[in-house]
Design a protein around this motif. Sequence first.
Motif, PDB file in Angstrom:
ATOM      1  N   ALA A 299     -49.085 -67.993 -41.442  1.00  0.00           N
ATOM      2  CA  ALA A 299     -47.916 -68.234 -40.592  1.00  0.00           C
ATOM      3  C   ALA A 299     -47.663 -67.036 -39.690  1.00  0.00           C
ATOM      4  O   ALA A 299     -48.074 -65.907 -39.994  1.00  0.00           O
ATOM      5  N   PHE A 300     -46.964 -67.293 -38.605  1.00  0.00           N
ATOM      6  CA  PHE A 300     -46.507 -66.229 -37.715  1.00  0.00           C
ATOM      7  C   PHE A 300     -45.051 -65.925 -38.071  1.00  0.00           C
ATOM      8  O   PHE A 300     -44.204 -66.818 -38.009  1.00  0.00           O
ATOM      9  N   TYR A 301     -44.791 -64.680 -38.438  1.00  0.00           N
ATOM     10  CA  TYR A 301     -43.420 -64.253 -38.725  1.00  0.00           C
ATOM     11  C   TYR A 301     -42.889 -63.546 -37.488  1.00  0.00           C
ATOM     12  O   TYR A 301     -43.471 -62.549 -37.033  1.00  0.00           O
ATOM     13  N   LEU A 302     -41.788 -64.059 -36.930  1.00  0.00           N
ATOM     14  CA  LEU A 302     -41.262 -63.562 -35.657  1.00  0.00           C
ATOM     15  C   LEU A 302     -40.167 -62.531 -35.924  1.00  0.00           C
ATOM     16  O   LEU A 302     -39.200 -62.816 -36.650  1.00  0.00           O
ATOM     17  N   ASN A 303     -40.317 -61.372 -35.346  1.00  0.00           N
ATOM     18  CA  ASN A 303     -39.382 -60.262 -35.534  1.00  0.00           C
ATOM     19  C   ASN A 303     -38.059 -60.577 -34.841  1.00  0.00           C
ATOM     20  O   ASN A 303     -37.920 -60.380 -33.630  1.00  0.00           O
ATOM     21  N   THR A 304     -37.100 -61.066 -35.611  1.00  0.00           N
ATOM     22  CA  THR A 304     -35.828 -61.513 -35.027  1.00  0.00           C
ATOM     23  C   THR A 304     -34.993 -60.356 -34.498  1.00  0.00           C
ATOM     24  O   THR A 304     -33.950 -60.591 -33.877  1.00  0.00           O
ATOM     25  N   ALA A 321     -44.413 -74.051 -28.338  1.00  0.00           N
ATOM     26  CA  ALA A 321     -45.447 -74.041 -27.294  1.00  0.00           C
ATOM     27  C   ALA A 321     -46.856 -74.195 -27.865  1.00  0.00           C
ATOM     28  O   ALA A 321     -47.778 -74.606 -27.154  1.00  0.00           O
ATOM     29  N   ILE A 322     -47.022 -73.847 -29.139  1.00  0.00           N
ATOM     30  CA  ILE A 322     -48.362 -73.868 -29.741  1.00  0.00           C
ATOM     31  C   ILE A 322     -48.678 -75.277 -30.242  1.00  0.00           C
ATOM     32  O   ILE A 322     -47.948 -75.825 -31.075  1.00  0.00           O
ATOM     33  N   ASP A 323     -49.752 -75.847 -29.770  1.00  0.00           N
ATOM     34  CA  ASP A 323     -50.175 -77.178 -30.225  1.00  0.00           C
ATOM     35  C   ASP A 323     -51.008 -77.001 -31.498  1.00  0.00           C
ATOM     36  O   ASP A 323     -52.238 -77.041 -31.476  1.00  0.00           O
ATOM     37  N   LEU A 324     -50.315 -76.819 -32.621  1.00  0.00           N
ATOM     38  CA  LEU A 324     -51.001 -76.519 -33.875  1.00  0.00           C
ATOM     39  C   LEU A 324     -51.890 -77.669 -34.344  1.00  0.00           C
ATOM     40  O   LEU A 324     -52.947 -77.444 -34.936  1.00  0.00           O
ATOM     41  N   ALA A 339     -50.049 -76.763 -41.077  1.00  0.00           N
ATOM     42  CA  ALA A 339     -48.914 -76.549 -41.974  1.00  0.00           C
ATOM     43  C   ALA A 339     -47.620 -76.977 -41.300  1.00  0.00           C
ATOM     44  O   ALA A 339     -47.417 -76.735 -40.108  1.00  0.00           O
ATOM     45  N   TRP A 340     -46.739 -77.602 -42.090  1.00  0.00           N
ATOM     46  CA  TRP A 340     -45.401 -77.970 -41.595  1.00  0.00           C
ATOM     47  C   TRP A 340     -44.328 -77.125 -42.249  1.00  0.00           C
ATOM     48  O   TRP A 340     -43.197 -77.065 -41.790  1.00  0.00           O
ATOM     49  N   PRO A 514     -45.145 -71.716 -39.358  1.00  0.00           N
ATOM     50  CA  PRO A 514     -46.258 -72.034 -40.257  1.00  0.00           C
ATOM     51  C   PRO A 514     -47.436 -72.587 -39.457  1.00  0.00           C
ATOM     52  O   PRO A 514     -47.243 -73.444 -38.590  1.00  0.00           O
ATOM     53  N   ALA A 515     -48.647 -72.093 -39.747  1.00  0.00           N
ATOM     54  CA  ALA A 515     -49.790 -72.494 -38.925  1.00  0.00           C
ATOM     55  C   ALA A 515     -50.748 -73.427 -39.686  1.00  0.00           C
ATOM     56  O   ALA A 515     -50.936 -74.577 -39.287  1.00  0.00           O
ATOM     57  N   TYR A 516     -51.355 -72.938 -40.766  1.00  0.00           N
ATOM     58  CA  TYR A 516     -52.306 -73.811 -41.472  1.00  0.00           C
ATOM     59  C   TYR A 516     -52.361 -73.482 -42.960  1.00  0.00           C
ATOM     60  O   TYR A 516     -52.028 -72.382 -43.398  1.00  0.00           O
ATOM     61  N   VAL A 517     -52.794 -74.500 -43.725  1.00  0.00           N
ATOM     62  CA  VAL A 517     -52.953 -74.363 -45.177  1.00  0.00           C
ATOM     63  C   VAL A 517     -54.433 -74.108 -45.461  1.00  0.00           C
ATOM     64  O   VAL A 517     -55.289 -74.916 -45.090  1.00  0.00           O
ATOM     65  N   THR A 518     -54.720 -72.997 -46.098  1.00  0.00           N
ATOM     66  CA  THR A 518     -56.107 -72.647 -46.382  1.00  0.00           C
ATOM     67  C   THR A 518     -56.661 -73.469 -47.548  1.00  0.00           C
ATOM     68  O   THR A 518     -56.002 -73.637 -48.569  1.00  0.00           O
TER      69      THR A 518
END
Length: 549
Positions: A299-304, A321-324, A339-340, A514-518
Amino acid sequence: MSPRRTAVTAAVLSLLSLAVAACGSPAAPANPSGSGATGAAEPRAGGAVTHATGKEPDCWDPHASAQDVTAYLQRPVYDSLVYQAPDGKLSPWLATGWKVGADGKEYTFTLRQDVTFHDGGKLDAEAVKANFDHITAKKTQSQYAAGLLGPYEGITVSGPYEVKVRFSRPYVPFLQAASTTFLGIASPASLKAGADKLCAGQSVGSGPFKAGDYVRGQQRLYTRNPDYRWGPEATGRTGPAPLDSVKVRFIPEAATRVGALTSGQVDSADGIPATQKALIERDQRLSVLEGQVPGAVDAFYLNTKSPLFSDKRVREAFQRAIDLDALVKSVFQGANARAWSLLSPTTPDSYDASLEGTWPPDRALAERLLDEAGWTGRDAEGYRTKDGRRLSVVAPVYGEASTFSQAVQGDLKKVGIHFDLKASTDATEVSTMLDEGRYDVVELSWARADGDILSHFFFSTESSVGGGHNFAKVADPEVDKWLTGAQTTGEPAERAALYAKVQKWALDNAAAVPAYVTTQTVGFSKKVHGLRLNIASWPEFAAASVEAS
């Protein structure tokens, strides 16, 4: 208080390297429970298996290291107080049972009285205390195990074979933590060898295999423990391992690893890429095991708290914007799933399936949000600008940026976001960037078969400087309340409901993407029987056997 490192560790940095290869053929449905091969010939006692893996521990001491591969490769050597089955259920192992105090702050473990370490020492209460003392000692510089103890206060020997572990508040995740190799029980005598020798691979436990010869960069040997009688009953096998030995070869290059398997140089191999999976499945001599890795997905954790991402509109624009769906399918060719949620579906009693399909890619929405946030200009390369500044999202990467990260970079450019992958092989440089908060995004995953992994990422106290992983810099009392509640209640349904709130909050507030499940894929010879994947989706050999040649 448990001692924690004051800088992000090399193990965490290795997770930021994101060295993911592009993949090829579609994958079959995952097989999380795992199974052994079946063959015409009867398996036999004795024999040897050679296994190939892609990674090698930087440090072999699971009390000090945070690396998954350390836990995996030390599992044959170190037993734990508790066993966690592939279905997530916990049962006795070195402990015959346990009682939880009425206030939930104290665990009393009763130990087996027939366990012998590989050096001849006996397991007793003093031995368990020595291990907990080692994990929490400042000189151990534990990168993860000490953190697994949460609000730990101490351990007391209350009888020759009984210990009491105390916490400052109720701490339900402790039993699952006690099942991991990170809290595995080593011979007390071996712990006196010192950090250098323990990290170098001098390992003495009570497991079904003894640590044998080790040649760094090449291989490690494990030899059968003939005295083993205390395997978890839940595995259906409590006695000695059938195999005389297991040799693990370190072969970083996936294609070479697969070549070693198909040519018969090794009997099994993990980390099989999708491009090679079909090749193995077509080979009548070979078979495949698969399982989705539990815990925090990639996952990408965004620095709030960063100047850019303190604006929620910009974070949400990045998220949508990312077409996961397209990128995960394109890069991994079906080997890994989009990943959802921040948790893998195989994380026991924690995954929130209701989030599936709730935040599809929406490039038009991303464009509108960026316009509203004032990023309306464009520079010569097509990136958005505001007050003369380019919209650059900084992401530190230790090593080389992965194929997937580069694909995300290309997708973000379509809405005018410059995804600045700052790759470096200088661990100090990357650690400093993280500790000082000089980033917008951190991408990583973390395996653990318990929803409490969310605490490491979202508790307000889990800062990078303190050894935690709250890279999103979340400091929300409500989130802390949910996480504390999940650590307090013993009801699985209540814990799941609280973890679901955290997962939804992170998405609603665009604190993470969340991006993908390994998926772990293991190829093996059909001459190997009884091989299965454990709860973490790593292959385990305690019950494996091999046909005679």
